[in-house]
Design an enzyme around this catalytic site. Sequence first.
Site, PDB file in Angstrom:
ATOM      1  N   PRO A 158       0.818  -1.222   0.000  1.00 39.00           N
ATOM      2  CA  PRO A 158       0.000   0.000   0.000  1.00 39.00           C
ATOM      3  C   PRO A 158       0.849   1.269   0.000  1.00 39.00           C
ATOM      4  CG  PRO A 158      -0.237  -1.201   2.091  1.00 39.00           C
ATOM      5  CD  PRO A 158       0.592  -2.061   1.188  1.00 39.00           C
ATOM      6  N   ASP A 184     -10.855   0.980 -24.391  1.00 35.80           N
ATOM      7  CA  ASP A 184     -11.090   0.977 -22.952  1.00 35.80           C
ATOM      8  C   ASP A 184     -11.278   2.350 -22.372  1.00 35.80           C
ATOM      9  OD1 ASP A 184     -10.711  -1.676 -22.687  1.00 35.80           O
ATOM     10  OD2 ASP A 184      -8.628  -1.543 -22.021  1.00 35.80           O
ATOM     11  N   GLU A 188       2.590  -6.911   8.617  1.00 31.80           N
ATOM     12  CA  GLU A 188       2.667  -5.456   8.747  1.00 31.80           C
ATOM     13  C   GLU A 188       3.557  -4.805   7.701  1.00 31.80           C
ATOM     14  OE1 GLU A 188       0.957  -3.190  10.799  1.00 31.80           O
ATOM     15  OE2 GLU A 188      -0.210  -5.036  10.730  1.00 31.80           O
ATOM     16  N   ARG A 232      -4.273  -8.637 -20.293  1.00 30.47           N
ATOM     17  CA  ARG A 232      -5.250  -8.320 -21.347  1.00 30.47           C
ATOM     18  C   ARG A 232      -4.705  -7.343 -22.377  1.00 30.47           C
ATOM     19  NH1 ARG A 232      -7.979  -3.796 -20.725  1.00 30.47           N
ATOM     20  NH2 ARG A 232      -9.970  -4.390 -21.627  1.00 30.47           N
TER      21      ARG A 232
HETATM   22  N1  ADE Z   1      -1.161  -4.878   0.089  1.00 23.56           N
HETATM   23  C1  ADE Z   1      -2.103  -4.420   0.958  1.00 23.56           C
HETATM   24  N2  ADE Z   1      -2.803  -3.418   0.427  1.00 23.56           N
HETATM   25  C2  ADE Z   1      -2.312  -3.210  -0.819  1.00 23.56           C
HETATM   26  C3  ADE Z   1      -2.622  -2.307  -1.864  1.00 23.56           C
HETATM   27  N3  ADE Z   1      -3.575  -1.382  -1.751  1.00 23.56           N
HETATM   28  N4  ADE Z   1      -1.913  -2.399  -3.001  1.00 23.56           N
HETATM   29  C4  ADE Z   1      -0.920  -3.309  -3.132  1.00 23.56           C
HETATM   30  N5  ADE Z   1      -0.581  -4.184  -2.182  1.00 23.56           N
HETATM   31  C5  ADE Z   1      -1.261  -4.147  -1.035  1.00 23.56           C
END
Ligand code: ADE
Length: 226
Positions: A86, A166, A113, A151
């Site tokens: 994230p 697209d 984590e 794709r």
């Molecule tokens: N792992 C946890 N959340 C994530 C996200 N939003 N993008 C990529 N990997 C992740």
Amino acid sequence: MRIDILTLFPEICRAPLGESIMKRAQESGALELRIHNLRDWTTDKHRMTDDAPFGGGQGMVMKPEPIFAAVESLQRNDSMVILMTPQGRRFNQEIAAKFSSQQHLIIVCGHYEGIDHRVTEQLADLEISIGDYVLTNGAIAAVVVVDAVTRLLPRVLGHEQSAADDSFSSGLLEAPQYTRPAEFRGWKVPDALLSGNHAAIAAWRREQALARTEQNRPDLLSKEDR
Ligand code: ADE
């Protein structure tokens, strides 16, 4: 193209990438996909892949050794190593297109984590997030990336046009689509689409694409469209 996914949960990736267009892409040879269990690269008795964070704090951190060993055993001189997290750069259609022109992707999926930062600094070419929310597992995010990239590979979609049309490749969201019946519960398909007039249909679609983009994704509109 070849893609290797490294995860503690290979089964999370297998079903979604083993059906429909993703299945056919592999059968046709357009995509060579390998989904690996990172635990196979542990060397200790307990097959440990995580440990407590230095400095204290909640949760566990993925250890660097199995990840380095796995990547180094798969890496070629044309490989790109991507870390799903994230904290990464936000994935979009442009990044999907860039990835689709690579020969080999190695996708490392985070869990717990976080991942020991030496993986990010010394091993990964880039960190990718699929959006501003936190999943329990990077394997889910890897599935999204592999699908979006596959794709775009030559001959994966029915006709080459479909990816060019697209949403996002034109900079606007796609116009609404309708199929038969022309009237359903009293709701009619817009006249323009039934007219057979190609110019009128194109004009209607452009107008609808603009309206939809303005409503749902105003951030995509450049000044000249407004
Ligand atoms: N792992 C946890 N959340 C994530 C996200 N939003 N993008 C990529 N990997 C992740």
